[in-house]
Enzyme design. Structure first.
Site, PDB file in Angstrom:
ATOM      1  CG  HIS A   1      42.839  -8.237 -23.040  1.00 50.42           C
ATOM      2  ND1 HIS A   1      44.577  -7.881 -22.718  1.00 50.42           N
ATOM      3  CD2 HIS A   1      42.738  -6.640 -23.653  1.00 50.42           C
ATOM      4  CE1 HIS A   1      44.889  -6.495 -23.003  1.00 50.42           C
ATOM      5  NE2 HIS A   1      43.979  -5.605 -23.649  1.00 50.42           N
TER       6      HIS A   1
ATOM      7  CD  GLU B   1      45.564 -11.259 -21.402  1.00 44.84           C
ATOM      8  OE1 GLU B   1      45.395 -10.311 -21.211  1.00 44.84           O
ATOM      9  OE2 GLU B   1      46.609 -10.295 -22.588  1.00 44.84           O
TER      10      GLU B   1
ATOM     11  CG  HIS C   1      45.686  -7.446 -17.774  1.00 45.46           C
ATOM     12  ND1 HIS C   1      46.078  -7.018 -19.306  1.00 45.46           N
ATOM     13  CD2 HIS C   1      44.874  -6.559 -17.320  1.00 45.46           C
ATOM     14  CE1 HIS C   1      45.632  -6.243 -19.401  1.00 45.46           C
ATOM     15  NE2 HIS C   1      45.174  -5.275 -18.442  1.00 45.46           N
TER      16      HIS C   1
ATOM     17  CD  GLU D   1      50.062  -8.629 -18.384  1.00 44.56           C
ATOM     18  OE1 GLU D   1      49.960  -9.878 -18.556  1.00 44.56           O
ATOM     19  OE2 GLU D   1      49.886  -7.869 -18.803  1.00 44.56           O
TER      20      GLU D   1
END
Length: 611
Positions: A221, A224, A359, A451
């Site tokens: 992404h 990110e 991410h 994350e």
């Protein structure tokens, strides 16, 4: 804050881009909302040290149930919270423009920067629909702490790098450490930007017998961005520490072939980079230039597997590894991003053993499966290697300075602290076509998603702290590639390596295969395992392999004996088996039939979901 409507709308929920839950009244709601509707309400930020404030960015409330935002506001400053000084515009108190919709970030820069410790945002007008409409906002305060923060001990380039700057930095690392680095490209983005990889090894450019291959992928992404900067920091750090004689790093480089892909979606990153840290919002740059979410863009092999389980009554015939990619996915008409195709080709070329996909937007490590079996929104869906995947996720989360801090607040609408900051991906939310699931079902590689932070695009000033938060985790996770067993599978007579031999671990229904030179790696937790190896034209061989708690794998080599030709003919005659070419044709027909059936089942499921 001056007041708040309820706990879920408290001041701690007033951070820019914070996301709410889907239930109205959720304790993790999407903004700060004042209890009262008057001009005396305020949201206050304590910078904890003297800070030169230069501006504010505002958003409305993130909620599917209401439409709340502040249209205009004032700003005040203080050093003690007793005496407040208004922000001025010349000789008048400044009035700043806020939001006309809940999501678009709106920047307001002060006419004159002001040094203070505390800052207040004081709404003056807000959206009102009849009697409805609350004072709700999400904000980011811009400024520089005084004195300037001390520099990190590591001599790294802490800033955001666009495509050209990233390429320049990677080249500088290679120039500094030419003997242990190599830069190569695995393909191009839709806009023809190369997907560059930094390889770090004591013998760059070559797979060494018995040396595992590891990968980190960031920037799937494009907005990110922390993962990208951490990988650029990591390659600098490894180079510097290797030259300084750091024995941990030297061992890692000599015993592992490391591949770092800092930007899988460079087109998306460039879009987000142009807007900057806050103004990019929550989604700009997330997708590829074509609008593809690459987190859902890999072949859905989970459905192929589960359909096969439903149709096959004889479990001995079931495939549990190296699932073929459906033909319709590989066609030129398939809606597959060139970046995704490049990564798949990369996976098929290099025998990766372990990897992580970096991410942002949360603080948690997720592990496969990412897709639920019956397309439920969320449901715990474990792989046969559930226990080891939990170990991998915990290895990163438990050594991360922020994730392991039990006093931290949740990022958005989920409190992952109660799960020790690890969770089965499908138990969080359903992600068909994820890279993690594809990697596990199509290759030998185990992969998790990390994350990294609540903020998808943190300020450049925060990068040194983020590096310190993640440095140990990045190193510890790479070291897990040396857990379990490894060895070489050879022909007993010729001593040559045997490729595509199948390695089966008793009671774990997921096999792997040896690679071109006959070497293999099987990630396992400590314990005693019965391992069986089989290959076309050879007698199977079994042995017990003990995995210890050491930071190096157990060596389990196998020597296979060829089946004599006369014995092969006898076996085929007695068991009525078909010759090899007929067996291959039968298997191809079975796979083709399975694909057709899978497509029909998926169509029925899609029709059911629409109903």
């Amino acid at each position: 804050a001056s007041s708040y409507k309820r706990r879920g709308l408290g001041p701690h929920r007033g951070r820019l881009n914070i996301q709410s839950g889907i239930e109205d009244g959720d304790i993790y709601d999407g903004a700060w909302c004042a209890r009262y509707k008057d001009k005396k309400q305020w949201l206050e930020v304590d910078a904890q040290r003297l800070t030169r404030f230069i501006g504010v960015i505002l958003q409305g409330r993130n909620s599917i149930w209401s439409w709340d935002m502040v249209h205009t506001y004032k700003v005040q400053f203080s050093n003690d919270t007793l005496l407040w000084k208004p922000c001025m515009n010349g000789s008048k108190e400044a009035i700043f423009e806020g939001n006309q919709d809940p999501e678009t970030p709106v920047l307001a820069l002060f006419d004159t920067p002001t040094v203070a410790r505390y800052i207040r945002i004081n709404p003056q007008t807000w959206y009102q629909n009849g009697t409805q409409g609350d004072i709700c906002l999400r904000a980011e305060v811009l400024g520089c702490v005084l004195p300037e923060p001390t520099e990190s001990q590591d001599r790294l380039d802490f800033r955001h790098h666009n495509y050209k700057e990233m390429r320049k930095l990677m080249k500088s690392v290679h120039d500094e450490c030419p003997n242990i680095t190599r830069i190569y490209s695995i393909g191009k983005s839709y806009k023809d930007l190369k997907l560059y990889v930094m390889e770090i090894s004591d013998n760059p450019g070559k797979h060494e017998l018995g040396e595992p291959e590891f990968r980190y992928v960031a920037g799937m992404h494009g907005n990110e961005v922390l993962g990208k900067e951490l990988l650029l920091n990591l390659m600098q750090y490894i180079c510097q520490e290797y030259k300084l004689g750091n024995q941990r790093i030297i061992h890692l480089v000599k015993e592992t072939r490391i591949h770092l892909l800092p930007s899988m979606n460079p087109d998306g990153y460039e879009m987000a980079f142009k807007k900057g840290s806050e103004l990019a919002g929550w989604a700009l740059g997330r997708y590829s230039y074509e609008g593809i979410d690459m987190n859902h863009n890999f072949a859905d092999l989970n459905s192929v597997m589960w359909t096969a389980i439903e149709l096959e009554t004889d479990r001995s015939k079931l495939i549990n590894h190296y699932f073929p990619i459906p033909e319709q996915y590989t066609s030129e008409e398939a809606f597959v991003a060139p970046e995704t195709r490049a990564v798949i080709s990369w996976m098929q070329t290099i025998p990766f053993v372990l990897g992580a996909n970096l991410h942002g937007g949360e603080l948690v490590v997720t592990y496969p499966y990412d897709m639920t079996r019956d397309w439920a929104p969320r449901e715990h869906t474990p792989t046969p290697d559930e226990s080891f995947f939990r170990w991998l996720a915990a290895a990163y989360a438990s050594t991360n300075k922020v994730m392991s801090n039990h006093d931290r607040r949740p990022c958005h609408n989920k409190d992952f602290l109660r799960y020790n900051n690890i969770i089965n991906g499908a138990d969080w939310h359903n992600v068909p076509g994820s890279m993690n699931d594809f990697s596990y079902l199509h290759t030998n590689c185990f992969e998790v998603t990390v994350e990294l932070s609540c903020d998808k695009f943190p300020h450049a000033s925060e990068l040194p702290v983020e590096w310190e938060n993640n440095k140990e985790s990045l190193l510890v996770f790479m070291e897990q590639v040396h857990r379990g067993i490894k060895g070489v599978i050879r022909d007993k007579d010729t001593k040559e390596g045997i490729a595509d031999a199948i390695i089966k671990v008793e009671d774990i229904d997921h096999h792997i295969r040896s690679v071109a030179d006959g070497d293999y790696w099987r990630l396992l937790n400590p314990g005693e395992y019965r391992v069986t190896v089989s290959a076309e034209g050879y007698l199977p061989s079994s042995r017990t392999c003990d995995v210890m708690y050491d930071h190096f794998p157990t060596i389990c080599d196998f020597y296979l004996t060829k089946i004599p030709r006369r014995k092969v003919k006898d076996i085929l005659r007695k068991e009525g088996k078909r010759p090899k070419d007929a067996q291959q044709r039968l298997r191809q027909l079975r796979i083709r039939k399975l694909r057709v059936t899978t497509k029909a089942i998926n169509q029925r499921r899609a029709a059911a979901r629409r109903v």
